[in-house]
Design a protein around this motif. Structure first.
Motif, PDB file in Angstrom:
ATOM      1  N   MET A 158      11.746 -13.419 -27.124  1.00  0.00           N
ATOM      2  CA  MET A 158      11.094 -12.699 -26.042  1.00  0.00           C
ATOM      3  C   MET A 158       9.686 -12.274 -26.458  1.00  0.00           C
ATOM      4  SD  MET A 158      13.069  -9.009 -26.285  1.00  0.00           S
ATOM      5  CE  MET A 158      12.334  -8.356 -24.797  1.00  0.00           C
ATOM      6  N   LYS A 159       8.894 -11.977 -25.450  1.00  0.00           N
ATOM      7  CA  LYS A 159       7.505 -11.592 -25.729  1.00  0.00           C
ATOM      8  C   LYS A 159       7.352 -10.089 -25.492  1.00  0.00           C
ATOM      9  CE  LYS A 159       4.128 -14.653 -24.935  1.00  0.00           C
ATOM     10  NZ  LYS A 159       3.191 -15.496 -24.210  1.00  0.00           N
ATOM     11  N   CYS A 160       6.669  -9.401 -26.396  1.00  0.00           N
ATOM     12  CA  CYS A 160       6.482  -7.962 -26.237  1.00  0.00           C
ATOM     13  C   CYS A 160       5.627  -7.697 -24.988  1.00  0.00           C
ATOM     14  CB  CYS A 160       5.810  -7.356 -27.467  1.00  0.00           C
ATOM     15  SG  CYS A 160       5.413  -5.617 -27.237  1.00  0.00           S
ATOM     16  N   ALA A 161       6.099  -6.808 -24.150  1.00  0.00           N
ATOM     17  CA  ALA A 161       5.385  -6.528 -22.900  1.00  0.00           C
ATOM     18  C   ALA A 161       4.127  -5.701 -23.138  1.00  0.00           C
ATOM     19  CB  ALA A 161       6.304  -5.788 -21.937  1.00  0.00           C
ATOM     20  N   GLU A 212      14.634 -11.043 -30.861  1.00  0.00           N
ATOM     21  CA  GLU A 212      15.462  -9.841 -30.684  1.00  0.00           C
ATOM     22  C   GLU A 212      16.586  -9.755 -31.702  1.00  0.00           C
ATOM     23  OE1 GLU A 212      17.570 -10.065 -26.785  1.00  0.00           O
ATOM     24  OE2 GLU A 212      15.936 -11.391 -26.272  1.00  0.00           O
ATOM     25  N   LYS A 213      16.997 -10.917 -32.228  1.00  0.00           N
ATOM     26  CA  LYS A 213      18.078 -10.892 -33.223  1.00  0.00           C
ATOM     27  C   LYS A 213      17.599 -10.307 -34.549  1.00  0.00           C
ATOM     28  CE  LYS A 213      18.837 -15.185 -32.220  1.00  0.00           C
ATOM     29  NZ  LYS A 213      19.162 -16.580 -32.307  1.00  0.00           N
ATOM     30  N   GLN A 214      16.296 -10.362 -34.745  1.00  0.00           N
ATOM     31  CA  GLN A 214      15.749  -9.911 -36.024  1.00  0.00           C
ATOM     32  C   GLN A 214      15.418  -8.421 -36.042  1.00  0.00           C
ATOM     33  OE1 GLN A 214      15.545 -11.770 -38.702  1.00  0.00           O
ATOM     34  NE2 GLN A 214      16.257 -13.602 -37.668  1.00  0.00           N
ATOM     35  N   VAL A 215      15.495  -7.793 -34.860  1.00  0.00           N
ATOM     36  CA  VAL A 215      15.143  -6.384 -34.810  1.00  0.00           C
ATOM     37  C   VAL A 215      16.326  -5.557 -35.302  1.00  0.00           C
ATOM     38  CG1 VAL A 215      14.409  -4.502 -33.326  1.00  0.00           C
ATOM     39  CG2 VAL A 215      13.547  -6.791 -32.937  1.00  0.00           C
ATOM     40  N   GLY A 216      16.103  -4.800 -36.344  1.00  0.00           N
ATOM     41  CA  GLY A 216      17.198  -4.111 -37.018  1.00  0.00           C
ATOM     42  C   GLY A 216      17.672  -2.860 -36.314  1.00  0.00           C
ATOM     43  N   GLN A 217      18.781  -2.361 -36.767  1.00  0.00           N
ATOM     44  CA  GLN A 217      19.403  -1.175 -36.189  1.00  0.00           C
ATOM     45  C   GLN A 217      18.510   0.053 -36.352  1.00  0.00           C
ATOM     46  OE1 GLN A 217      22.250  -1.871 -34.636  1.00  0.00           O
ATOM     47  NE2 GLN A 217      22.260   0.186 -33.764  1.00  0.00           N
ATOM     48  N   CYS A 225      22.418   0.434 -27.605  1.00  0.00           N
ATOM     49  CA  CYS A 225      20.989   0.306 -27.311  1.00  0.00           C
ATOM     50  C   CYS A 225      20.704  -0.928 -26.465  1.00  0.00           C
ATOM     51  CB  CYS A 225      20.207   0.225 -28.622  1.00  0.00           C
ATOM     52  SG  CYS A 225      18.440   0.229 -28.380  1.00  0.00           S
ATOM     53  N   ARG A 226      19.899  -0.757 -25.461  1.00  0.00           N
ATOM     54  CA  ARG A 226      19.496  -1.891 -24.641  1.00  0.00           C
ATOM     55  C   ARG A 226      17.980  -2.066 -24.689  1.00  0.00           C
ATOM     56  NH1 ARG A 226      24.279  -0.242 -22.473  1.00  0.00           N
ATOM     57  NH2 ARG A 226      23.388   1.709 -21.773  1.00  0.00           N
ATOM     58  N   LYS A 227      17.415  -1.790 -25.881  1.00  0.00           N
ATOM     59  CA  LYS A 227      15.966  -1.928 -26.080  1.00  0.00           C
ATOM     60  C   LYS A 227      15.705  -2.780 -27.324  1.00  0.00           C
ATOM     61  CE  LYS A 227      14.562   1.199 -23.064  1.00  0.00           C
ATOM     62  NZ  LYS A 227      13.867   0.781 -21.886  1.00  0.00           N
ATOM     63  N   VAL A 228      14.622  -3.495 -27.264  1.00  0.00           N
ATOM     64  CA  VAL A 228      14.155  -4.189 -28.470  1.00  0.00           C
ATOM     65  C   VAL A 228      12.780  -3.614 -28.789  1.00  0.00           C
ATOM     66  CG1 VAL A 228      13.382  -6.377 -29.415  1.00  0.00           C
ATOM     67  CG2 VAL A 228      15.424  -6.298 -28.033  1.00  0.00           C
ATOM     68  N   HIS A 229      12.679  -2.963 -29.941  1.00  0.00           N
ATOM     69  CA  HIS A 229      11.397  -2.378 -30.319  1.00  0.00           C
ATOM     70  C   HIS A 229      10.557  -3.426 -31.044  1.00  0.00           C
ATOM     71  CE1 HIS A 229      12.095   1.856 -29.225  1.00  0.00           C
ATOM     72  NE2 HIS A 229      13.350   1.497 -29.323  1.00  0.00           N
ATOM     73  N   CYS A 230       9.369  -3.654 -30.535  1.00  0.00           N
ATOM     74  CA  CYS A 230       8.503  -4.683 -31.108  1.00  0.00           C
ATOM     75  C   CYS A 230       8.128  -4.302 -32.540  1.00  0.00           C
ATOM     76  CB  CYS A 230       7.247  -4.827 -30.252  1.00  0.00           C
ATOM     77  SG  CYS A 230       6.010  -5.901 -30.979  1.00  0.00           S
ATOM     78  N   ASN A 283      11.010  -2.724 -25.522  1.00  0.00           N
ATOM     79  CA  ASN A 283      11.193  -3.713 -24.452  1.00  0.00           C
ATOM     80  C   ASN A 283      12.652  -3.722 -24.009  1.00  0.00           C
ATOM     81  OD1 ASN A 283       8.542  -5.533 -24.484  1.00  0.00           O
ATOM     82  ND2 ASN A 283       9.025  -4.932 -26.577  1.00  0.00           N
ATOM     83  N   PRO A 284      12.889  -3.759 -22.705  1.00  0.00           N
ATOM     84  CA  PRO A 284      14.285  -3.786 -22.263  1.00  0.00           C
ATOM     85  C   PRO A 284      14.946  -5.124 -22.595  1.00  0.00           C
ATOM     86  CG  PRO A 284      12.807  -4.040 -20.389  1.00  0.00           C
ATOM     87  CD  PRO A 284      11.941  -3.793 -21.583  1.00  0.00           C
ATOM     88  N   VAL A 285      16.206  -5.054 -23.009  1.00  0.00           N
ATOM     89  CA  VAL A 285      16.956  -6.298 -23.256  1.00  0.00           C
ATOM     90  C   VAL A 285      17.497  -6.765 -21.916  1.00  0.00           C
ATOM     91  CG1 VAL A 285      18.928  -7.315 -24.448  1.00  0.00           C
ATOM     92  CG2 VAL A 285      17.601  -5.521 -25.547  1.00  0.00           C
ATOM     93  N   VAL A 286      17.016  -7.916 -21.489  1.00  0.00           N
ATOM     94  CA  VAL A 286      17.416  -8.420 -20.178  1.00  0.00           C
ATOM     95  C   VAL A 286      18.851  -8.934 -20.258  1.00  0.00           C
ATOM     96  CG1 VAL A 286      16.893 -10.117 -18.390  1.00  0.00           C
ATOM     97  CG2 VAL A 286      15.032  -9.022 -19.651  1.00  0.00           C
ATOM     98  N   PRO A 287      19.748  -8.449 -19.371  1.00  0.00           N
ATOM     99  CA  PRO A 287      21.128  -8.956 -19.398  1.00  0.00           C
ATOM    100  C   PRO A 287      21.157 -10.463 -19.119  1.00  0.00           C
ATOM    101  CG  PRO A 287      20.891  -7.128 -17.845  1.00  0.00           C
ATOM    102  CD  PRO A 287      19.523  -7.502 -18.293  1.00  0.00           C
ATOM    103  N   ASN A 288      22.170 -11.113 -19.651  1.00  0.00           N
ATOM    104  CA  ASN A 288      22.254 -12.579 -19.516  1.00  0.00           C
ATOM    105  C   ASN A 288      22.206 -13.038 -18.062  1.00  0.00           C
ATOM    106  OD1 ASN A 288      22.293 -13.079 -22.218  1.00  0.00           O
ATOM    107  ND2 ASN A 288      24.516 -12.914 -22.364  1.00  0.00           N
TER     108      ASN A 288
END
Lengths: 706, 59
Positions: free
Chosen positions: B1-4, B12-17, B28-33, B40-45
């Protein structure tokens, strides 16, 4: 290929064969080290720093490796697939969970191993993936490193090329997506760029197989070799050299590049230098510390500016845009949003139409009126209550479900009819601004103002996020560079940044009273600036510079806006619904046990001082559960006609400034520690009630809103 | 994903806890750049397929 050990080469050098000495060590030596530059220019034999003893005079070279590097989404993987075909493997890079694709390419009768590295923005990594790419580049041996860049954005991508050249890597540059650039009217003089960079440069559109033959030819005829690094300003060069000459170990890349990464506190480089230099590492670290300390301003910024200057020189006359294209409308608007003279009116327009008209009037007024007034108050809640009257004889259960603080009559109504329309419209406005790329421009615009309050434009990120959720924004303050900035931002978030629902409800409440919203806005802005200014004066510390690459401004994509809005609403609903129900149960328990009444009585003198009815105390208790819950309570009281315009304004200001909710307080404690969190809590509470008290006196004595 | 916010690519898989505040019920439903810290919100599938693919040249 014959490779000599350094000691053997020194022996040869003493025997008068200096060129071999410099040939063998050139991978490690800094090109501008004294007395050696002239020798290095004539070197062209070896491109591997691997050294074997002279007792093994001939060694068979391993399979030549080609690394594909570049930013994400520039077409590396397309090129990788084109070069390697179907025979590829994907495996985790050792010790990490990062996947690396490897394949073989047969070009002009030679087989090459090709590695598709994870996307990276520069040699200094920020993520695990970038760290892997850096490790591959700095620690593995390459026959050629192919840097793939996007032709549409040469200026943004060439600094990494400069870094790779600086590291002494054998580089081939592929200017990809040239077809799109041509369509946009961008013409690139590849020949001129090649002359200036003195490395092979190929224009390509790998997705359409354009330039692939030229890339293969460039690989098969590649002579390797290292290009001289570009010179920075003399003072920087002096400091880099001062550190580079202390590096005596055997490194695969240029010591000057290593010294630079060390100065930028790159973790991998620091670990590498410590491992290789052993006991000398402490002295090297001390030199680095002195150099870093001598740069009061940000060293990253300085280097970034230097590289930008170098790239501007390199690109002069290389890129031209057809006159028809010129400066696009988007570029002009982008510049206007960051210019204070035009940016501030644009910001005010955004706030007026985006927040006031759309969220405040439409969301919190029209939609809430329909849902809360027409649907819940007139239809759903009466039905709930009459059904409960018929079937639930037990008072405690009746109260729990449909009482004053009932789950159905309060929690569900607040969540669905009051808060959801407000956060929904807020998230629509937020997603439009986000998708257009306005936020980074806002950061640039307010950078100057934020500097006066001890912050910089970077603090826009937690502030903007605070309008969504202050708890999460408090956590994001950790991305600010200094402790001082983090504390200031935490204070301001706790005090003066209302979350979306609270803001929406307050906009809706105050827009019905002429002048009230203006007073609220002025008071909040003054408090924000004054508290920030005072906190910045009270807390000593560094004032770091702010810079960032600005992504392009664009028209928001409606699909992105819808998806982001729905995603945020789903998140918000999942978060608030259980909490609203929990708050409702706690308030019900408080009512049934009399604890709530005692608490309200305890807070009543404070309410009297503010000129508010004592029942408003319950709103402040709500607000401590959640800010939006408190704002919804105030909305309810106003609907019942319990507040005068002055009381409404005072209550809105005090409630906005009032202590953060429980979750935010816990986050403050987690991020800043108990002591700071408690000080902030006390300071915010005192400020909120003092301002409310003063505002009440001022409004009553001036007769405003009477 | 691209940071907004900064426009840079995030895995997003690489963003740690550690980058998650852990306050949201249900996770958590966010991915912090990692570049700028923006959440950034994690968009549901079920919504992901509606997002416009911006670039045919993507990897």
């Amino acid at each position: 290929m014959v490779i000599y050990r350094e000691t053997d080469c020194k022996f040869l050098a003493e025997a008068g064969r200096e060129h071999l000495y410099f040939t063998a060590v050139r991978q490690d030596e800094h090109e501008i080290l004294p007395n050696r530059q002239c020798q290095l220019t004539s070197v062209e034999i070896l491109n591997t720093p691997k050294k074997v003893p002279m007792s093994q005079p001939l060694a068979i070279a391993p399979k030549r490796k080609i690394f594909l590097v570049g930013n994400p989404n520039v077409g590396k993987s397309v090129l990788f697939n084109a070069l390697t075909g179907a025979y590829t493997t994907v495996s985790n890079y050792p010790g990490t969970s990062v996947e690396i694709s490897r394949g073989e390419a047969s070009i002009a009768g030679t087989t090459y191993e090709v590695l598709d590295t994870p996307g990276m923005y520069g040699l200094q990594p920020m993520t695990e993936e970038e760290r892997v790419s850096q490790r591959i580049l700095l620690q593995e041996e390459a026959f050629a490193v192919i840097h793939v860049i996007d032709a549409r954005n040469l200026e943004r991508m060439l600094p990494m090329t400069v870094q790779l050249i600086e590291a002494g890597l054998p580089l081939i540059l592929v200017v990809n997506i040239i077809d799109e650039a041509e369509r946009m009217g961008i013409a690139i003089d590849v020949e001129l760029l090649q002359q200036r960079l003195t490395i092979p440069v190929i224009a390509a559109a790998t997705a359409h197989k354009r330039g692939l033959d030229e890339i293969r030819t460039a690989i098969s005829t590649f002579a390797g070799g290292r290009q001289p690094a570009y010179a920075y300003a003399p003072d920087l060069e002096r400091d880099i050299l001062r550190l580079a000459v202390q590096l005596h170990g055997d490194y695969r890349v240029d010591r000057r590049a290593l010294a630079l990464l060390f100065l930028l506190r790159d973790e991998e480089t620091t670990a590498l230098v410590q491992r290789i230099e052993g006991e000398s590492a402490a002295a090297i670290a001390e030199t680095a510390r002195e150099i870093i300390f001598s740069y009061r301003s940000d060293l990253h910024l300085r280097l970034s500016m230097e590289r930008k200057r170098i790239c501007s020189d390199l690109l002069a006359g290389v890129v031209s845009t057809s006159p028809r294209q010129g400066r696009t409308w988007g570029e002009r608007l982008s510049a206007m949003t960051m210019n204070p003279w035009t940016g501030v009116p644009i910001l005010l327009a955004v706030l007026y139409f985006g927040l006031y008209q759309f969220v405040g009037i439409f969301g919190a007024g029209t939609i809430v009126g329909l849902l809360e007034g027409d649907l819940f108050s007139d239809i759903i809640n009466p039905w709930f209550i009459s059904t409960a009257d018929q079937f639930i004889p037990w008072l405690w259960l009746h109260e729990l479900l449909v009482g004053e603080y009932g789950i159905l009559t309060l929690a569900v109504r607040y969540a669905v009819a009051l808060v959801m329309p407000i956060v929904g419209t807020f998230f629509v406005a937020f997603s439009i601004l986000e998708d257009s790329g306005y936020f980074p421009r806002l950061a640039m615009l307010v950078d100057r103002i934020f500097k006066a309050i001890g912050l910089n434009g970077r603090a826009v990120i937690p502030m903007v996020l605070g309008f969504g959720c202050d708890t999460m924004a408090t956590m994001v303050t950790r991305t600010l560079e200094t402790t001082r900035e983090r504390v200031i931002a935490t204070v301001l978030l706790a005090l003066a940044i209302p979350c979306s629902a609270q803001l929406g409800v307050i906009l809706a409440l105050l827009s019905g009273v002429p002048g009230a919203l203006l007073i609220w806005t002025v008071v909040m802005s003054l408090i924000f600036l004054l508290v920030g200014f005072l906190t910045a004066r009270l807390l000593p510390g560094e004032r770091p510079m702010f810079y960032m690459e600005i992504p392009p401004l664009r028209l928001p994509q409606w699909r992105n806006v819808v998806v982001k809005t729905l995603t945020r609403m789903q998140w918000y609903f999942f978060e608030i619904f259980p909490l609203f129900i929990l708050a409702s149960i706690v308030l019900w328990a408080g009512k049934m046990t009399g604890a709530l009444e005692s608490l309200v009585r305890f807070l009543a003198p404070g309410m009297t001082l503010l000129g508010l009815p004592k029942d408003v105390a319950a709103v402040f208790v709500f607000g401590f559960f959640r800010r939006d819950f408190g704002a919804a309570g105030l909305f309810d009281m106003n609907e019942q006609g319990l507040l005068t315009p002055v009381q409404l304004t005072v209550a809105a200001v005090t409630l906005t400034l009032f202590v953060p909710c429980v979750a935010q307080f816990l986050m403050m404690k987690k991020e800043r520690g108990w002591k700071t969190a408690l000080i902030i809590f006390a300071a915010v509470t005192a400020t909120a009630f003092s301002v409310g008290w003063l505002l009440n006196i001022a409004l009553l004595s001036l007769g405003w809103l009477a | 994903m691209k940071c907004a916010f900064c426009g840079k690519e995030i895995d997003e898989k690489q963003v740690g806890q550690s980058e998650r505040c852990g306050q949201c019920p249900g996770g958590c439903r966010k991915v912090h750049c990692p570049q700028c810290g923006y959440a950034n919100p994690v968009v549901p599938n079920f919504l992901k397929r509606f997002i416009k693919s911006e670039d045919d040249h993507k990897e």
